[in-house]
Design a protein around this motif. Structure first.
Motif, PDB file in Angstrom:
ATOM      1  N   TYR A   1       0.731  -1.270  -0.063  1.00  0.00           N
ATOM      2  CA  TYR A   1      -0.131  -0.044  -0.132  1.00  0.00           C
ATOM      3  C   TYR A   1       0.802   1.302   0.119  1.00  0.00           C
ATOM      4  O   TYR A   1       0.567   2.129  -0.434  1.00  0.00           O
ATOM      5  N   ALA A   2       1.985   1.110   0.742  1.00  0.00           N
ATOM      6  CA  ALA A   2       2.773   2.445   0.645  1.00  0.00           C
ATOM      7  C   ALA A   2       3.482   2.812  -0.854  1.00  0.00           C
ATOM      8  O   ALA A   2       3.549   3.701  -1.020  1.00  0.00           O
ATOM      9  N   THR A   3       3.785   1.609  -1.551  1.00  0.00           N
ATOM     10  CA  THR A   3       4.254   1.773  -2.779  1.00  0.00           C
ATOM     11  C   THR A   3       3.251   2.449  -3.665  1.00  0.00           C
ATOM     12  O   THR A   3       3.495   3.586  -4.374  1.00  0.00           O
ATOM     13  N   PHE A   4       1.895   2.102  -3.703  1.00  0.00           N
ATOM     14  CA  PHE A   4       1.078   2.876  -4.396  1.00  0.00           C
ATOM     15  C   PHE A   4       0.786   4.236  -3.831  1.00  0.00           C
ATOM     16  O   PHE A   4       0.836   5.355  -4.633  1.00  0.00           O
ATOM     17  N   GLU A   5       0.386   4.381  -2.497  1.00  0.00           N
ATOM     18  CA  GLU A   5       0.129   5.595  -2.202  1.00  0.00           C
ATOM     19  C   GLU A   5       1.254   6.847  -2.434  1.00  0.00           C
ATOM     20  O   GLU A   5       1.127   7.901  -2.370  1.00  0.00           O
ATOM     21  N   LEU A   6       2.427   6.420  -2.000  1.00  0.00           N
ATOM     22  CA  LEU A   6       3.675   7.281  -1.925  1.00  0.00           C
ATOM     23  C   LEU A   6       3.960   7.535  -3.333  1.00  0.00           C
ATOM     24  O   LEU A   6       4.248   8.697  -3.800  1.00  0.00           O
ATOM     25  N   THR A   7       3.738   6.758  -4.322  1.00  0.00           N
ATOM     26  CA  THR A   7       3.725   6.838  -5.856  1.00  0.00           C
ATOM     27  C   THR A   7       2.498   7.984  -6.255  1.00  0.00           C
ATOM     28  O   THR A   7       2.769   9.127  -6.863  1.00  0.00           O
ATOM     29  N   ALA A   8       1.479   7.601  -5.731  1.00  0.00           N
ATOM     30  CA  ALA A   8       0.410   8.503  -6.262  1.00  0.00           C
ATOM     31  C   ALA A   8       0.667   9.944  -5.632  1.00  0.00           C
ATOM     32  O   ALA A   8       0.314  10.957  -6.428  1.00  0.00           O
ATOM     33  N   LEU A   9       1.049  10.089  -4.345  1.00  0.00           N
ATOM     34  CA  LEU A   9       1.319  11.421  -3.895  1.00  0.00           C
ATOM     35  C   LEU A   9       2.340  12.049  -4.608  1.00  0.00           C
ATOM     36  O   LEU A   9       2.312  13.309  -4.767  1.00  0.00           O
ATOM     37  N   SER A  10       3.511  11.454  -4.916  1.00  0.00           N
ATOM     38  CA  SER A  10       4.452  12.060  -5.818  1.00  0.00           C
ATOM     39  C   SER A  10       3.967  12.587  -7.243  1.00  0.00           C
ATOM     40  O   SER A  10       4.509  13.491  -7.753  1.00  0.00           O
ATOM     41  N   LEU A  11       3.191  11.976  -7.770  1.00  0.00           N
ATOM     42  CA  LEU A  11       2.422  12.227  -9.223  1.00  0.00           C
ATOM     43  C   LEU A  11       1.144  12.872  -9.412  1.00  0.00           C
ATOM     44  O   LEU A  11       1.156  13.597 -10.256  1.00  0.00           O
ATOM     45  N   LEU A  12       0.248  12.727  -8.360  1.00  0.00           N
ATOM     46  CA  LEU A  12      -0.970  13.274  -8.643  1.00  0.00           C
ATOM     47  C   LEU A  12      -1.312  14.500  -7.745  1.00  0.00           C
ATOM     48  O   LEU A  12      -0.961  14.634  -6.738  1.00  0.00           O
ATOM     49  N   ARG A  13      -1.821  15.519  -8.293  1.00  0.00           N
ATOM     50  CA  ARG A  13      -1.705  16.901  -7.908  1.00  0.00           C
ATOM     51  C   ARG A  13      -2.754  16.987  -6.604  1.00  0.00           C
ATOM     52  O   ARG A  13      -2.236  17.547  -5.710  1.00  0.00           O
ATOM     53  N   HIS A  14      -3.750  16.145  -6.564  1.00  0.00           N
ATOM     54  CA  HIS A  14      -4.851  16.170  -5.585  1.00  0.00           C
ATOM     55  C   HIS A  14      -4.429  15.078  -4.431  1.00  0.00           C
ATOM     56  O   HIS A  14      -5.546  15.130  -3.718  1.00  0.00           O
ATOM     57  N   TRP A  15      -3.455  14.610  -4.630  1.00  0.00           N
ATOM     58  CA  TRP A  15      -3.539  13.489  -3.697  1.00  0.00           C
ATOM     59  C   TRP A  15      -3.031  13.954  -2.325  1.00  0.00           C
ATOM     60  O   TRP A  15      -2.267  14.906  -2.395  1.00  0.00           O
ATOM     61  N   THR A  16      -3.397  13.387  -1.062  1.00  0.00           N
ATOM     62  CA  THR A  16      -3.095  14.025   0.263  1.00  0.00           C
ATOM     63  C   THR A  16      -2.459  13.319   1.132  1.00  0.00           C
ATOM     64  O   THR A  16      -2.802  12.049   1.254  1.00  0.00           O
ATOM     65  N   TRP A  17      -1.738  13.674   2.141  1.00  0.00           N
ATOM     66  CA  TRP A  17      -1.147  13.099   3.040  1.00  0.00           C
ATOM     67  C   TRP A  17      -2.046  12.189   3.851  1.00  0.00           C
ATOM     68  O   TRP A  17      -1.897  11.037   4.365  1.00  0.00           O
ATOM     69  N   PRO A  18      -3.127  12.729   4.338  1.00  0.00           N
ATOM     70  CA  PRO A  18      -4.107  12.135   5.345  1.00  0.00           C
ATOM     71  C   PRO A  18      -4.761  10.844   4.402  1.00  0.00           C
ATOM     72  O   PRO A  18      -4.927   9.754   5.371  1.00  0.00           O
ATOM     73  N   VAL A  19      -4.757  11.067   3.139  1.00  0.00           N
ATOM     74  CA  VAL A  19      -5.188   9.775   2.256  1.00  0.00           C
ATOM     75  C   VAL A  19      -4.006   8.663   2.215  1.00  0.00           C
ATOM     76  O   VAL A  19      -4.162   7.442   2.590  1.00  0.00           O
ATOM     77  N   VAL A  20      -2.752   9.139   2.138  1.00  0.00           N
ATOM     78  CA  VAL A  20      -1.822   8.100   2.085  1.00  0.00           C
ATOM     79  C   VAL A  20      -1.669   7.434   3.684  1.00  0.00           C
ATOM     80  O   VAL A  20      -1.622   6.406   3.340  1.00  0.00           O
ATOM     81  N   LEU A  21      -1.602   8.160   4.740  1.00  0.00           N
ATOM     82  CA  LEU A  21      -1.563   7.596   5.948  1.00  0.00           C
ATOM     83  C   LEU A  21      -2.821   6.597   6.460  1.00  0.00           C
ATOM     84  O   LEU A  21      -2.307   5.650   6.675  1.00  0.00           O
ATOM     85  N   LEU A  22      -3.933   7.065   6.124  1.00  0.00           N
ATOM     86  CA  LEU A  22      -4.908   6.266   6.297  1.00  0.00           C
ATOM     87  C   LEU A  22      -4.905   4.980   5.366  1.00  0.00           C
ATOM     88  O   LEU A  22      -5.049   3.969   6.037  1.00  0.00           O
ATOM     89  N   ASP A  23      -4.674   5.108   4.138  1.00  0.00           N
ATOM     90  CA  ASP A  23      -4.598   3.740   3.322  1.00  0.00           C
ATOM     91  C   ASP A  23      -3.687   3.056   3.616  1.00  0.00           C
ATOM     92  O   ASP A  23      -3.916   1.601   3.484  1.00  0.00           O
ATOM     93  N   ILE A  24      -2.475   3.374   3.810  1.00  0.00           N
ATOM     94  CA  ILE A  24      -1.182   2.472   4.262  1.00  0.00           C
ATOM     95  C   ILE A  24      -1.759   1.847   5.396  1.00  0.00           C
ATOM     96  O   ILE A  24      -1.598   0.692   5.717  1.00  0.00           O
ATOM     97  N   ALA A  25      -2.164   2.643   6.589  1.00  0.00           N
ATOM     98  CA  ALA A  25      -2.522   1.839   7.916  1.00  0.00           C
ATOM     99  C   ALA A  25      -3.554   0.822   7.573  1.00  0.00           C
ATOM    100  O   ALA A  25      -3.352  -0.310   8.101  1.00  0.00           O
TER     101      ALA A  25
END
Length: 131
Positions: free
Chosen positions: A85-109
């Motif tokens: 999940y970190a692989t997807f989420e951190l890649t999305a955060l690095s590439l997608l303009r509207h991706w957010t840290w709260p989404v990353v943290l919740l989805d990885i957890a």
């Protein structure tokens, strides 16, 4: 019964059930508020392929060994989910303009938790039914 087949089906049913509950009800409003403008309709084929392939990964790396225990499966399931999940989420955060840290943290957890629980529950079901 074939232990691997039971393990696969049990893990798949548990994982998809928990994930649909989480994504469809518990966290739906959160994701809509955070990245709703990026969300479209669910495409069934990629969704089904994800679950089918992800469960293979859980069996290969977490619960498929004949010597797997519930403790090791819980631990390695959480790690597998965290890494995937970190692989997807951190890649999305690095590439997608509207991706957010709260989404990353919740989805990885969530990925760590659902992977740990579903792989462990699948193992317990398989061990019970294929003694």
């Amino acid at each position: 019964m074939n232990r691997i087949a039971v393990l696969y089906v049990a893990t798949l049913v548990i994982l998809t059930g928990l994930d649909f509950m989480f994504l469809g009800f518990l966290a739906k409003g959160f994701f809509m508020a955070q990245v709703g403008d990026m969300l479209g309709d669910i495409r069934p084929v990629p969704a089904v392929l994800f679950y089918l392939i992800y469960v293979v990964g859980l069996l290969v790396f977490v619960s498929g060994s004949p010597v797997a225990t519930w403790q090791s499966t819980l631990f390695y399931g959480a790690l597998f989910g965290l890494f995937c999940y970190a692989t997807f989420e951190l890649t999305a955060l690095s590439l997608l303009r509207h991706w957010t840290w709260p989404v990353v943290l919740l989805d990885i957890a969530w990925g760590a938790a659902v992977s740990a629980v579903s792989s462990t529950a699948g193992l317990l079901v398989a061990n019970r039914l294929t003694v």
